[in-house]
Design a protein around this motif. Structure first.
Motif, PDB file in Angstrom:
ATOM      1  N   ALA A   5     -21.507  11.249 -31.164  1.00 47.59           N
ATOM      2  CA  ALA A   5     -20.896  11.842 -29.974  1.00 47.59           C
ATOM      3  C   ALA A   5     -20.885  10.894 -28.790  1.00 47.59           C
ATOM      4  O   ALA A   5     -20.067  11.052 -27.876  1.00 47.59           O
ATOM      5  CB  ALA A   5     -21.647  13.129 -29.604  1.00 47.59           C
ATOM      6  N   ASP A   6     -21.775   9.909 -28.793  1.00 55.03           N
ATOM      7  CA  ASP A   6     -21.933   9.062 -27.616  1.00 55.03           C
ATOM      8  C   ASP A   6     -21.326   7.664 -27.785  1.00 55.03           C
ATOM      9  O   ASP A   6     -21.600   6.762 -26.995  1.00 55.03           O
ATOM     10  CB  ASP A   6     -23.410   8.930 -27.260  1.00 55.03           C
ATOM     11  CG  ASP A   6     -24.223   8.362 -28.419  1.00 55.03           C
ATOM     12  OD1 ASP A   6     -23.679   8.264 -29.541  1.00 55.03           O
ATOM     13  OD2 ASP A   6     -25.406   8.021 -28.197  1.00 55.03           O
ATOM     14  N   ALA A   7     -20.492   7.465 -28.810  1.00 53.67           N
ATOM     15  CA  ALA A   7     -19.927   6.132 -29.056  1.00 53.67           C
ATOM     16  C   ALA A   7     -18.776   5.841 -28.099  1.00 53.67           C
ATOM     17  O   ALA A   7     -18.118   6.756 -27.583  1.00 53.67           O
ATOM     18  CB  ALA A   7     -19.440   6.027 -30.498  1.00 53.67           C
ATOM     19  N   ASP A   8     -18.548   4.566 -27.856  1.00 50.95           N
ATOM     20  CA  ASP A   8     -17.377   4.136 -27.094  1.00 50.95           C
ATOM     21  C   ASP A   8     -16.249   3.947 -28.098  1.00 50.95           C
ATOM     22  O   ASP A   8     -16.139   2.909 -28.760  1.00 50.95           O
ATOM     23  CB  ASP A   8     -17.670   2.824 -26.354  1.00 50.95           C
ATOM     24  CG  ASP A   8     -16.484   2.351 -25.522  1.00 50.95           C
ATOM     25  OD1 ASP A   8     -15.405   2.986 -25.605  1.00 50.95           O
ATOM     26  OD2 ASP A   8     -16.627   1.343 -24.810  1.00 50.95           O
ATOM     27  N   PHE A   9     -15.404   4.978 -28.216  1.00 47.30           N
ATOM     28  CA  PHE A   9     -14.377   4.976 -29.243  1.00 47.30           C
ATOM     29  C   PHE A   9     -13.203   4.054 -28.921  1.00 47.30           C
ATOM     30  O   PHE A   9     -12.264   3.958 -29.710  1.00 47.30           O
ATOM     31  CB  PHE A   9     -13.874   6.403 -29.482  1.00 47.30           C
ATOM     32  CG  PHE A   9     -14.935   7.336 -30.000  1.00 47.30           C
ATOM     33  CD1 PHE A   9     -15.601   7.058 -31.181  1.00 47.30           C
ATOM     34  CD2 PHE A   9     -15.277   8.476 -29.289  1.00 47.30           C
ATOM     35  CE1 PHE A   9     -16.586   7.913 -31.657  1.00 47.30           C
ATOM     36  CE2 PHE A   9     -16.257   9.335 -29.754  1.00 47.30           C
ATOM     37  CZ  PHE A   9     -16.911   9.048 -30.945  1.00 47.30           C
ATOM     38  N   THR A  10     -13.249   3.393 -27.793  1.00 49.69           N
ATOM     39  CA  THR A  10     -12.172   2.460 -27.438  1.00 49.69           C
ATOM     40  C   THR A  10     -12.463   1.053 -27.946  1.00 49.69           C
ATOM     41  O   THR A  10     -11.596   0.176 -27.882  1.00 49.69           O
ATOM     42  CB  THR A  10     -11.970   2.403 -25.912  1.00 49.69           C
ATOM     43  OG1 THR A  10     -13.161   1.881 -25.293  1.00 49.69           O
ATOM     44  CG2 THR A  10     -11.681   3.789 -25.357  1.00 49.69           C
ATOM     45  N   ARG A  11     -13.676   0.820 -28.437  1.00 50.40           N
ATOM     46  CA  ARG A  11     -14.058  -0.503 -28.913  1.00 50.40           C
ATOM     47  C   ARG A  11     -13.993  -0.566 -30.433  1.00 50.40           C
ATOM     48  O   ARG A  11     -13.892   0.461 -31.105  1.00 50.40           O
ATOM     49  CB  ARG A  11     -15.479  -0.838 -28.450  1.00 50.40           C
ATOM     50  CG  ARG A  11     -15.652  -0.849 -26.940  1.00 50.40           C
ATOM     51  CD  ARG A  11     -17.101  -0.994 -26.552  1.00 50.40           C
ATOM     52  NE  ARG A  11     -17.632  -2.294 -26.959  1.00 50.40           N
ATOM     53  CZ  ARG A  11     -17.559  -3.384 -26.192  1.00 50.40           C
ATOM     54  NH1 ARG A  11     -16.999  -3.326 -25.010  1.00 50.40           N
ATOM     55  NH2 ARG A  11     -18.066  -4.515 -26.616  1.00 50.40           N
ATOM     56  N   GLY A  12     -14.055  -1.789 -30.971  1.00 45.63           N
ATOM     57  CA  GLY A  12     -14.102  -1.948 -32.409  1.00 45.63           C
ATOM     58  C   GLY A  12     -15.490  -1.638 -32.944  1.00 45.63           C
ATOM     59  O   GLY A  12     -16.450  -1.467 -32.183  1.00 45.63           O
TER      60      GLY A  12
END
Length: 456
Positions: A431-438
């Motif tokens: 839930a806390d990931a930066d989904f804009t990064r690889g």
């Protein structure tokens, strides 16, 4: 001469023969590595290993020391040995040098190992009942033994024996055409699928197309052992020759940049850096004098747990590797790989080839409109979510109503696609990931572990 991380005196006057093999610590009063760095102003190199090799080939040229300001013109070069003894070497002309009486390390070497460099493009033979050895010295096809025929001979040997290890030696290979070896790779792929471990041997002289072949060994799931290569993972190649119109001086030009970082999962995240082996094993001076091959002997004796690929947790996660991780999380189910490869851009030797065949069969990886998959391309979080959701569907995993994740799917994951929603509801995505990064390889492992936990 260099062995391991040290330099040794390789030649001397007969009266100084006892100084042979002693470690050199200073040249012209400076550490050897500092002198090598100075050589970098004259010798083109894209990594320190290549520069070190160039230095070794020209370390006896007085003009270079003088040009670099390391030694005054006409003055001797001071060579300091470990322990403090200093030698004063006066510059001499080539004609005079050829008349000098010199003793060399090579005079002290007793015999040669079975794996010594042969005067052949390639050859193969058993080393033990368990290990089969292939020496590949140039990426060219021998006129008297085409690669197809050589590969067939190797296949016959491998089927007749019961070899648990195959050593493919690229240490003497400076390049040519990287595609020449493919018939042999197909044979080795079959041997690996039968349980044999493939170990590629690399060293300072492994360069150009041979370096590409070394990375392809890693793409197959094989292990590289030896010393850092003189060639870089990403490098300029496709060398062409030319002649200047007036002087007629001939030269060479690299006409193509080979970005293996975008072509092979094994090279992902690497750039213009020396290719490092998975397992570092230096040739020792002691073994050199005994006529032994340190690396080959080590590979024959090492337990399987020592012959494993290096872990690059922070390397970019590719689409192909993530499919491989999901396949393993799903229990590596049996899958048939027919004559037709899963996708049009599959190589046919990848360690994750069964995973791609399984993923296509299950509708997890559908590929593009042209039937390609782009396995070496870095994975996005949206793609990871889609692959996770489709895998969960193929495994018939359903969310526990009591544990179902509350809240909408983050917009960065692409909205409300069924597969993405399924992966989110199952809690397969952090839930806390930066989904804009690889993603990194370690993040892919974490996602696969989360999936595996649900299948338990």
């Amino acid at each position: 001469v260099r062995r391991g991380e040290s330099w040794y005196l390789s030649a001397a006057a007969p009266e100084d023969k006892d100084l042979l093999c002693q470690e050199v610590t200073l040249l012209a009063g400076k550490p050897v590595e500092e002198v090598i760095e100075a050589y970098g102003t004259l010798f083109a190199s894209d990594n320190p290993v290549h520069l070190r090799r160039s230095f070794r080939q020209a370390c006896n040229v007085a003009d270079i020391y003088e040009y670099l300001g390391l030694v005054e013109a006409g003055k001797p070069l001071t060579v300091t040995l470990k322990g403090g003894k200093a030698l004063s070497l006066a510059p001499v002309g080539m004609e005079e040098m050829n008349k000098l009486e010199i003793v060399r390390i090579s005079d002290k070497i007793k015999g040669q190992p079975e794996t010594a460099a042969a005067d052949a493009y390639y050859f193969a033979k058993p080393l033990t009942e368990d290990a089969y050895y292939i020496q590949y010295n140039t990426c060219r096809e021998a006129e008297d033994l085409p690669m197809e025929d050589f590969a067939a001979l190797v296949a016959k040997d491998l089927k007749a024996g019961d070899y648990s290890r195959v050593l493919l030696d690229l240490r003497n290979n400076g390049g040519g055409s990287d595609g020449v070896i493919w018939p042999l790779f197909e044979v080795l792929r079959e041997s690996m699928d039968g349980g044999a471990k493939l170990v590629g041997l690399i060293g300072e002289a492994t360069f150009s197309s041979a370096l590409i072949n070394a990375v392809e060994i890693q793409e197959m799931g094989g292990v590289l052992a030896g010393e850092p290569a003189g060639g870089s993972v990403c490098h300029f190649g496709a060398v062409q020759t030319f002649s200047l119109p007036n002087s007629k001086v001939r030269g060479q030009l690299s006409s193509k940049y080979l970005d293996l970082n975008t072509l092979l999962d094994a090279a992902a995240g690497r750039g213009v850096v020396a290719l490092e082996p998975d397992v570092l094993v230096y040739q020792t001076l002691e073994d050199t004098l005994k006529g032994k091959d340190t690396l080959a002997d080590w590979c024959l004796a090492a337990p399987d747990q020592k012959l494993v690929p290096a872990v690059h947790d922070n390397a970019p996660l590719t689409r192909g590797r993530f499919i491989g991780q999901l396949y393993e999380a799903a229990g590596s189910p049996d899958v048939e790989i027919g004559e037709e490869l899963p996708f049009k851009d599959s190589f046919g030797i990848e360690w994750y080839l069964p995973a791609m065949a399984w993923a296509k069969e299950q509708g997890i990886a559908k590929g593009g409109a042209e039937g390609t998959f782009s396995a070496s391309r870095p994975l996005t979080w949206k793609e990871a979510a889609v692959f996770l959701g489709r895998t969960a569907e193929a495994l018939d995993l359903k969310p526990d109503p009591a544990a179902k994740r509350m809240g909408p799917v983050p917009a960065a994951l692409g909205g409300s696609q069924d597969a993405v929603t399924r992966a989110w509801d199952l809690g397969l995505l952090p839930a806390d990931a930066d989904f804009t990064r690889g993603l990194t390889r370690s993040q892919g492992e974490n996602l696969a572990e989360a999936l595996k936990a649900l299948t338990a």
